[in-house]
Enzyme design. Sequence first.
Site, PDB file in Angstrom:
ATOM      1  N   ARG A  37      -5.092  -2.237   8.814  1.00 27.49           N
ATOM      2  CA  ARG A  37      -6.284  -3.051   8.484  1.00 27.49           C
ATOM      3  C   ARG A  37      -5.895  -4.103   7.453  1.00 27.49           C
ATOM      4  O   ARG A  37      -4.826  -4.015   6.844  1.00 27.49           O
ATOM      5  CB  ARG A  37      -7.429  -2.162   7.983  1.00 27.49           C
ATOM      6  CG  ARG A  37      -7.059  -1.256   6.842  1.00 27.49           C
ATOM      7  CD  ARG A  37      -8.277  -0.483   6.303  1.00 27.49           C
ATOM      8  NE  ARG A  37      -7.844   0.418   5.252  1.00 27.49           N
ATOM      9  CZ  ARG A  37      -7.587   1.724   5.433  1.00 27.49           C
ATOM     10  NH1 ARG A  37      -7.756   2.275   6.612  1.00 27.49           N
ATOM     11  NH2 ARG A  37      -7.181   2.463   4.431  1.00 27.49           N
ATOM     12  N   GLY A  91       0.108   5.469  -4.372  1.00 26.96           N
ATOM     13  CA  GLY A  91      -0.491   6.757  -4.730  1.00 26.96           C
ATOM     14  C   GLY A  91       0.095   7.894  -3.906  1.00 26.96           C
ATOM     15  O   GLY A  91       0.465   8.936  -4.443  1.00 26.96           O
ATOM     16  N   ARG A  92       0.220   7.663  -2.585  1.00 28.58           N
ATOM     17  CA  ARG A  92       0.755   8.716  -1.702  1.00 28.58           C
ATOM     18  C   ARG A  92       2.217   9.021  -2.019  1.00 28.58           C
ATOM     19  O   ARG A  92       2.657  10.158  -1.974  1.00 28.58           O
ATOM     20  CB  ARG A  92       0.596   8.312  -0.234  1.00 28.58           C
ATOM     21  CG  ARG A  92      -0.774   8.663   0.328  1.00 28.58           C
ATOM     22  CD  ARG A  92      -1.077   7.924   1.582  1.00 28.58           C
ATOM     23  NE  ARG A  92      -1.410   6.534   1.296  1.00 28.58           N
ATOM     24  CZ  ARG A  92      -1.471   5.583   2.202  1.00 28.58           C
ATOM     25  NH1 ARG A  92      -1.181   5.862   3.465  1.00 28.58           N
ATOM     26  NH2 ARG A  92      -1.793   4.365   1.865  1.00 28.58           N
ATOM     27  N   ASP A 111       0.837  -1.199   0.000  1.00 30.25           N
ATOM     28  CA  ASP A 111       0.000   0.000   0.000  1.00 30.25           C
ATOM     29  C   ASP A 111       0.874   1.251   0.000  1.00 30.25           C
ATOM     30  O   ASP A 111       1.979   1.241   0.543  1.00 30.25           O
ATOM     31  CB  ASP A 111      -0.901  -0.030   1.251  1.00 30.25           C
ATOM     32  CG  ASP A 111      -2.068   0.935   1.142  1.00 30.25           C
ATOM     33  OD1 ASP A 111      -2.291   1.500   0.052  1.00 30.25           O
ATOM     34  OD2 ASP A 111      -2.759   1.135   2.158  1.00 30.25           O
ATOM     35  N   GLY A 112       0.358   2.321  -0.584  1.00 29.20           N
ATOM     36  CA  GLY A 112       1.035   3.614  -0.524  1.00 29.20           C
ATOM     37  C   GLY A 112       1.631   4.099  -1.833  1.00 29.20           C
ATOM     38  O   GLY A 112       2.314   5.123  -1.856  1.00 29.20           O
ATOM     39  N   LEU A 163      10.559 -20.874  -4.751  1.00 23.96           N
ATOM     40  CA  LEU A 163       9.571 -19.932  -4.205  1.00 23.96           C
ATOM     41  C   LEU A 163       8.319 -19.997  -5.072  1.00 23.96           C
ATOM     42  O   LEU A 163       8.417 -20.137  -6.285  1.00 23.96           O
ATOM     43  CB  LEU A 163      10.128 -18.497  -4.243  1.00 23.96           C
ATOM     44  CG  LEU A 163       9.168 -17.399  -3.785  1.00 23.96           C
ATOM     45  CD1 LEU A 163       9.013 -17.405  -2.270  1.00 23.96           C
ATOM     46  CD2 LEU A 163       9.636 -16.014  -4.233  1.00 23.96           C
ATOM     47  N   GLU A 165       1.208 -13.910  12.134  1.00 24.00           N
ATOM     48  CA  GLU A 165       1.775 -12.772  12.847  1.00 24.00           C
ATOM     49  C   GLU A 165       1.640 -11.574  11.909  1.00 24.00           C
ATOM     50  O   GLU A 165       1.803 -11.716  10.688  1.00 24.00           O
ATOM     51  CB  GLU A 165       3.250 -13.024  13.163  1.00 24.00           C
ATOM     52  CG  GLU A 165       3.492 -14.193  14.087  1.00 24.00           C
ATOM     53  CD  GLU A 165       2.975 -13.930  15.500  1.00 24.00           C
ATOM     54  OE1 GLU A 165       3.078 -12.785  15.973  1.00 24.00           O
ATOM     55  OE2 GLU A 165       2.458 -14.882  16.120  1.00 24.00           O
ATOM     56  N   HIS A 186       2.681   3.298  -9.025  1.00 24.40           N
ATOM     57  CA  HIS A 186       2.486   1.875  -9.338  1.00 24.40           C
ATOM     58  C   HIS A 186       3.702   1.321 -10.095  1.00 24.40           C
ATOM     59  O   HIS A 186       4.119   0.189  -9.879  1.00 24.40           O
ATOM     60  CB  HIS A 186       1.211   1.661 -10.151  1.00 24.40           C
ATOM     61  CG  HIS A 186      -0.048   2.043  -9.414  1.00 24.40           C
ATOM     62  ND1 HIS A 186      -0.269   1.668  -8.105  1.00 24.40           N
ATOM     63  CD2 HIS A 186      -1.138   2.764  -9.779  1.00 24.40           C
ATOM     64  CE1 HIS A 186      -1.443   2.144  -7.713  1.00 24.40           C
ATOM     65  NE2 HIS A 186      -1.984   2.821  -8.708  1.00 24.40           N
ATOM     66  N   ARG A 235      -0.368   9.292  -9.941  1.00 20.74           N
ATOM     67  CA  ARG A 235      -0.448   8.048  -9.153  1.00 20.74           C
ATOM     68  C   ARG A 235       0.159   6.857  -9.895  1.00 20.74           C
ATOM     69  O   ARG A 235       0.729   5.964  -9.289  1.00 20.74           O
ATOM     70  CB  ARG A 235      -1.925   7.725  -8.863  1.00 20.74           C
ATOM     71  CG  ARG A 235      -2.615   8.689  -7.929  1.00 20.74           C
ATOM     72  CD  ARG A 235      -4.095   8.297  -7.766  1.00 20.74           C
ATOM     73  NE  ARG A 235      -4.243   6.912  -7.347  1.00 20.74           N
ATOM     74  CZ  ARG A 235      -4.127   6.495  -6.092  1.00 20.74           C
ATOM     75  NH1 ARG A 235      -3.881   7.354  -5.136  1.00 20.74           N
ATOM     76  NH2 ARG A 235      -4.263   5.230  -5.795  1.00 20.74           N
TER      77      ARG A 235
HETATM   78  C1  FPP Z   1      -1.774   0.248  -3.307  1.00  9.25           C
HETATM   79  O1  FPP Z   1      -1.369   1.568  -3.413  1.00  9.25           O
HETATM   80  C2  FPP Z   1      -1.411  -0.494  -4.463  1.00  9.25           C
HETATM   81  C3  FPP Z   1      -2.271  -1.075  -5.353  1.00  9.25           C
HETATM   82  C4  FPP Z   1      -3.742  -0.990  -5.249  1.00  9.25           C
HETATM   83  C5  FPP Z   1      -1.780  -1.819  -6.502  1.00  9.25           C
HETATM   84  C6  FPP Z   1      -0.577  -2.652  -6.246  1.00  9.25           C
HETATM   85  C7  FPP Z   1       0.229  -2.660  -7.459  1.00  9.25           C
HETATM   86  C8  FPP Z   1       1.584  -2.635  -7.503  1.00  9.25           C
HETATM   87  C9  FPP Z   1       2.453  -2.686  -6.343  1.00  9.25           C
HETATM   88  C10 FPP Z   1       2.274  -2.535  -8.801  1.00  9.25           C
HETATM   89  C11 FPP Z   1       1.928  -3.561  -9.774  1.00  9.25           C
HETATM   90  C12 FPP Z   1       2.218  -4.911  -9.327  1.00  9.25           C
HETATM   91  C13 FPP Z   1       2.718  -5.861 -10.106  1.00  9.25           C
HETATM   92  C14 FPP Z   1       2.859  -7.231  -9.590  1.00  9.25           C
HETATM   93  C15 FPP Z   1       3.164  -5.590 -11.471  1.00  9.25           C
HETATM   94  P1  FPP Z   1      -2.499   2.700  -3.479  1.00  9.25           P
HETATM   95  O2  FPP Z   1      -2.694   3.040  -4.919  1.00  9.25           O
HETATM   96  O3  FPP Z   1      -3.713   2.228  -2.770  1.00  9.25           O
HETATM   97  O4  FPP Z   1      -1.783   3.859  -2.726  1.00  9.25           O
HETATM   98  P2  FPP Z   1      -2.462   4.992  -1.825  1.00  9.25           P
HETATM   99  O5  FPP Z   1      -3.170   4.266  -0.696  1.00  9.25           O
HETATM  100  O6  FPP Z   1      -1.305   5.794  -1.356  1.00  9.25           O
HETATM  101  O7  FPP Z   1      -3.396   5.743  -2.709  1.00  9.25           O
END
Ligand code: FPP
Length: 224
Positions: free
Chosen positions: A178, A11-12, A8-9, A120, A191, A25, A21
């Site tokens: 969460r 976008g931020r 997560d994070g 893995l 854990e 990614h 954003r």
């Molecule tokens: C959460 O950040 C991230 C996602 C919803 C997408 C996860 C995708 C990646 C890590 C990149 C692509 C993955 C692969 C395997 C190619 P958020 O957008 O919710 O960030 P924020 O909470 O800061 O807005």
Amino acid sequence: MHLSIIMDGNGRWAKAKGLNRTEGHKKGAEVVKDITTFCANNDKINYLSLYAFSTENWKRPKYEVDFLMKLLDNWLKKELDTYLENEVRFEVIGDISKFSDKLRKRINITKEKTKHFTKLTQVLALNYGSKDEITRAVKKLCNEKKEITEENINRYLDTSIHNIPDVDLLIRTSGEIRVSNFLLWQIAYAEMFFTNTLWPNFTTKELEEIIKNFEKRERRYGGI
Ligand code: FPP
């Protein structure tokens, strides 16, 4: 052990840098590569599951959803070599029937080419939601007129179908405390670690620290 990460994070991270954003990614995908390579070469980690796209992520603006789909397709194409070099089996949980034919084909090719690897198993959760997974499992049991038991529900989960065990360690980045509908059944005795680091800034060094800390914890599974 099975390590699971809610990444997560993105976008931020991008916003703080004045970027779109989607740049977050892109950087997040690079971190996926680093962490996967690290886990493949760490004897303790046998399964790495990553929450890449949830059943709720369709609610995002269309351009962001389209970008994530395209990123995933390009990534699987580009990173097949990483899977092959590091002997990583690629698996997917979630309902990918909604994805484009092209992306589903790419997913299936990657699974097929890596299915014999044992160092893995990297599991991407795609259009995944734990409630959806459990509901699909129970529906299947009913259709097949099987008894509703804990054992049978467990057997019909996406993870069990692909021989993926329950989670030992769950990490969520970006400071949110969460689990957001991720592997609810499978984290029953996991854990959990929550770090403020945004996913694009997460490093193998921080992961090593978390694993060290995890190893110090005493897991009793309800016993004493
Ligand atoms: C959460 O950040 C991230 C996602 C919803 C997408 C996860 C995708 C990646 C890590 C990149 C692509 C993955 C692969 C395997 C190619 P958020 O957008 O919710 O960030 P924020 O909470 O800061 O807005």
